[in-house]
Design an enzyme around this catalytic site. Structure first.
Site, short mmCIF file in Angstrom:
data_model
loop_
_atom_site.label_atom_id
_atom_site.label_comp_id
_atom_site.label_asym_id
_atom_site.label_seq_id
_atom_site.Cartn_x
_atom_site.Cartn_y
_atom_site.Cartn_z
CG ASP A 135 -2.14 0.95 0.96
OD1 ASP A 135 -2.06 1.80 0.02
OD2 ASP A 135 -3.15 0.86 1.68
C1 BGC Z 1 -5.05 3.38 0.06
C2 BGC Z 1 -5.07 2.41 -1.10
C3 BGC Z 1 -4.84 3.14 -2.39
C4 BGC Z 1 -3.52 3.90 -2.30
C5 BGC Z 1 -3.19 4.68 -3.54
C6 BGC Z 1 -3.81 4.25 0.03
O1 BGC Z 1 -3.89 5.26 1.01
O2 BGC Z 1 -5.14 2.68 1.28
O3 BGC Z 1 -6.32 1.73 -1.14
O4 BGC Z 1 -4.86 2.24 -3.46
O5 BGC Z 1 -3.60 4.82 -1.22
O6 BGC Z 1 -4.05 5.75 -3.72
#
Ligand code: BGC
Length: 798
Positions: free
Chosen positions: A222
């Protein structure tokens, strides 16, 4: 493919390899010209493909959110949605779509509840598998997320989830297991820890993911979830976003120093190369994109939104009969003209258009409208039609990037909400300037201001009106990006008056590894009548109309990534408004526009309650279809709706003082917990009414196949979701009262009978022993019906 991967790997030196496993940009995987691999853009998200940029000039189709998609219980519809997602990805040059979100609804307070499918692992797994297969059938990678136990948002970067092995396997891992079986090419490792180890370094990436399940794709972190350089020896294959801080050069040095074996890096590179081949970025070319014009996309989103709406109560008022002369609808509530079509956070996309309940219903019925209640406490983003870019003379504003007073970039932007992150010009800027001309629509007191982070200066008609610092209030940068703190001033304006606005922001917020991270809102609040007058106006309108439709819901701040909810009550005076309207109009229909359960204390006072979820850009059209009966409300609850928050058996999402969050309820979440507690919810899992009636008969079981007759006894075609649950009376194992084993979605014409076959998967009979899967000897009882508490037919299964 193996030989090809080894051949390519052989051409790369250590620096090349480390570059390939460390992101190149905010939403970009690195490439390598020497082997003919270009950089690979990726994009959020689960309910639309935003693309690499957060920019209204590159709009995306906004799809129904996770709870809505799951409420359809319709795998075939997900095939179509997947094709649309793939088409959008291809149009935006995106190779991986960061979705679906398949964490579970452990607590209704979970801030990303709207984005996740369901409280039930089996329904989530079916939807996840369908989504993955459908997107990837077109050569675009899906990326089920967040592996694993990221079921709430409080302290999401650090929370250490303690969950027993059986609950982990039977519940939280199951949707991932099925996504891998469906062939997922990428999986996202979560921010949180499980049993003391952060997920990007957790051994759960090895077992069961890459081991027993045979996942041969890429584990992507993530965003910023990589926590150490040494941790690169563990199962995460790709560190995002780039440029990396902990991987990249420090990782290369660690390998050279012998602290991390190069073989561990090679294994990650192999996975990235396999991924690149799969998405057609390396050998051959991407598969042809499915054809989707705007019209076809809008038609699908409208149909899907209607298929997701759950009618939980109806005394016969719906569908509204064809409008007789003088048949009027009072359309009330804050969501009528200002609905929420999507949840907040990284799932956000910017659609080219949205239809509101007001525009949708006005197209087919004589509608009067007033909101009755305003929800937004702060400023709302200014409507683009009220502002004119002084440079272009067109609706919108002028954005300038300045470096020490020198202009280094200039853009015309068409919206009052801007998100600057992953923005190369912003990285070089020392300040940002917004200029526009606001035209007052009505006379009175206007609030005018700005949402941002940094040092803000607001000039109105060339004079300094306000100046000061705006700082992040919470700890989650995503929340601060999308809902930045605000400052505002009040001005009395006459209708038609034009005000020159100039806003400058200095001290731009930059985050380590992410760079400039700035949400900007040019906000206004137009003059309004008093709250009491507005409330009364809505009640009067309801009294005068044949039918009242009240659209209530949550706000952008309440249901969003980065925070959990603290209450299930509807914000503002919405509950009061519904009760007051119902008291003067017995034909009151309430539309609940939320992504997750809310309390509905008035539900027995009104004629009908329709849950719309966050339905995507075609909300208005879909709602008009459902209310007037052009389509049935096709949804069934993917999650239990409580009467009150106090009743919810598994609720708390706050970690203990030591940072742990214990899933002490084990396998008993969702309806399993409700059944065990004996407390009645407002509406049970699986519940939802259509516009026809049904009869279920002749359940027969042969081995692991159940067959049942479903007859449409009403006077119009409809949809029936045949739900099959298992239970076990004599058991030595701590089991749920019953659990969803399989389901089938059928449609039938008026009077038509369908014989429906349901295969009961082996897993539905199994439990996790700690060492493996086992089936307890003896018989199980099969229950078939329309919800977890409406199961008229039973049979014994061996
Ligand atoms: C989220 C993810 C997301 C990523 C990119 C993160 O803060 O938890 O679900 O894909 O950001 O935007």
């Amino acid at each position: 493919m193996r030989e090809r991967i080894e051949e390519l790997l052989g051409k790369l030196d250590l620096a090349d390899k480390v570059r390939l496993i460390s992101g190149a940009g905010m939403f970009r995987m690195a490439g390598h010209t020497g082997i003919g691999l270009a950089e690979l853009p990726v994009s959020d998200g689960p309910s639309g493909v935003r693309g690499e940029n957060w920019d209204e000039r590159e709009p995306s189709v906004s799809l129904p959110s996770g709870t809505a998609l799951a409420a359809t219980w319709d795998r075939e519809l997900l095939d179509e949605i997947g094709a649309l997602i793939a088409a959008q990805a291809r149009a935006k040059d995106v190779y991986a779509v960061l979705g679906p979100t398949i964490n579970l609804h452990r607590s209704p307070l979970g801030g990303r509840h709207f984005e996740c499918f369901s409280e039930d692992p089996m329904l989530s797994a079916e939807m996840a598998g369908a989504y993955v297969r459908a997107v990837q059938a077109h050569g675009v990678s899906a990326c089920p997320k967040h592996y694993v136990a990221n079921d709430s948002e409080t302290d999401r970067f650090s929370v250490d989830v303690r969950v027993d092995d059986r609950a982990l396997r039977e519940l939280y891992l199951y949707p991932f297991e099925r996504s891998v079986a469906a062939g997922a090419w990428m999986v996202m490792a979560a921010y949180n820890s499980v049993d003391g180890t952060t997920m990007t370094e957790n051994s759960l990436l090895d077992e069961p993911l890459k081991g027993a399940w045979g996942f041969d794709g890429v584990v992507v972190s993530d965003w910023t979830a990589v926590r150490s350089t040494e941790g690169a020896a563990a199962g995460t294959d790709l560190c995002m976003p780039g440029p990396p801080m902990l991987w990249g050069a420090p990782l290369e040095a660690a390998v050279r120093a012998g602290e991390i074996p190069e073989s561990a890096i090679d294994e990650k590179v192999r996975r990235i190369l396999r991924f690149a081949i799969r998405v057609g970025a390396l050998d051959g070319s991407p598969r042809p994109a499915p054809e989707f014009g705007d019209q076809r996309a809008a038609e699908l989103v409208r149909r899907a939104a209607a298929a997701a709406m759950v009618l939980v109560r109806n005394d016969g008022v719906l569908p509204l009969r064809a409008s007789a002369a003088g048949h009027t609808v009072a359309l009330l509530g804050p969501g009528a003209a200002d609905p929420r079509v999507m949840g907040g956070g990284s799932a956000t996309v910017i659609p080219a258009h949205t239809t509101t309940p007001l525009t949708g219903l006005s197209a087919v019925l004589p509608v009067t409208h007033t909101p009755g209640v305003w929800l937004t406490e702060g400023l709302s983003a200014v409507a683009p039609e009220l502002i004119t870019d002084p440079d272009t003379g067109t609706p919108g504003l002028a954005l300038r990037y300045l470096a020490d007073g020198e202009e280094i970039g200039r853009q015309h932007r068409a919206t009052g909400t801007l998100v600057l992150f992953g923005d190369a010009t912003a990285e070089r800027a020392t300040s940002i300037e917004l200029r526009t001309r606001l035209r007052a629509e009505t006379s009175g007191e206007w609030r005018i201001g700005v949402g941002a982070m940094g040092r803000v200066r607001l000039e109105l008609d060339g004079e300094l009106a306000d100046e000061g610092e705006l700082t992040m209030s919470g700890a989650d940068p995503v929340a601060a990006l999308l809902h930045p703190p605000q400052r505002a001033v009040t001005r009395t304006l006459r209708a038609g008056q034009v005000v020159d606005i100039r806003i400058t922001i200095e001290n731009l917020l930059a985050l380590p590894g992410l760079g400039v991270f700035l949400g900007l809102t040019l906000g206004v609040t137009p003059p309004r009548r008093s709250e009491a007058e507005e409330f009364e106006a809505a009640v009067q309108a309801a009294r005068a109309a044949d039918v009242a439709v009240v659209v209530v819901g949550t706000t952008e701040q309440i249901e969003s990534e980065g925070a959990d909810r603290t209450t299930l009550r509807l914000p503002g005076r919405q509950d009061e408004l519904v009760s007051a309207v119902a008291a003067v109009n017995p034909r009151t229909v309430v539309v609940v526009n939320s992504g997750a359960p809310v309390e509905m204390p008035w539900r027995e006072e009104v004629a009908a309650v329709l849950l719309s979820w966050f339905p995507g850009q075609e909300f208005g059209g879909a709602l008009a279809d459902v209310l007037t009966g052009v389509r049935e409300p096709g949804g069934r609850l993917p999650t239990t709706w409580p009467v009150t928050m106090a009743d919810v058996p598994v609720l708390d999402t706050t970690p203990a003082a030591d940072g742990t969050l214990t899933y002490g309820e084990g396998v008993h979440i969702g309806y399993r917990a409700w059944l065990r507690s004996g407390v009645e919810p407002a509406y049970p899992f699986g519940h939802g009414l259509g516009y026809t009636t049904w009869e279920l008969s002749d359940l027969a079981v042969s081995a692991r196949t159940a067959t049942v007759t479903v007859r449409n006894t009403g006077d119009r075609p409809g949809k029936y979701v045949v739900q099959a649950y298992l239970s076990r009376t004599d058991s030595t194992i701590d089991r749920p009262v019953r659990w969803l084993a399989a389901f089938a979605t059928v449609t039938a014409d008026a009077g038509e009978s369908r014989r429906v076959e349901i295969t009961l998967p082996q897993r539905s009979f199994e439990h996790w022993t700690g060492q493996g899967w086992a089936v307890e000897p003896g018989t199980f009882t099969l229950h078939v019906g329309a919800s977890v508490t409406d199961l008229p037919l039973t049979a014994e299964v061996g």
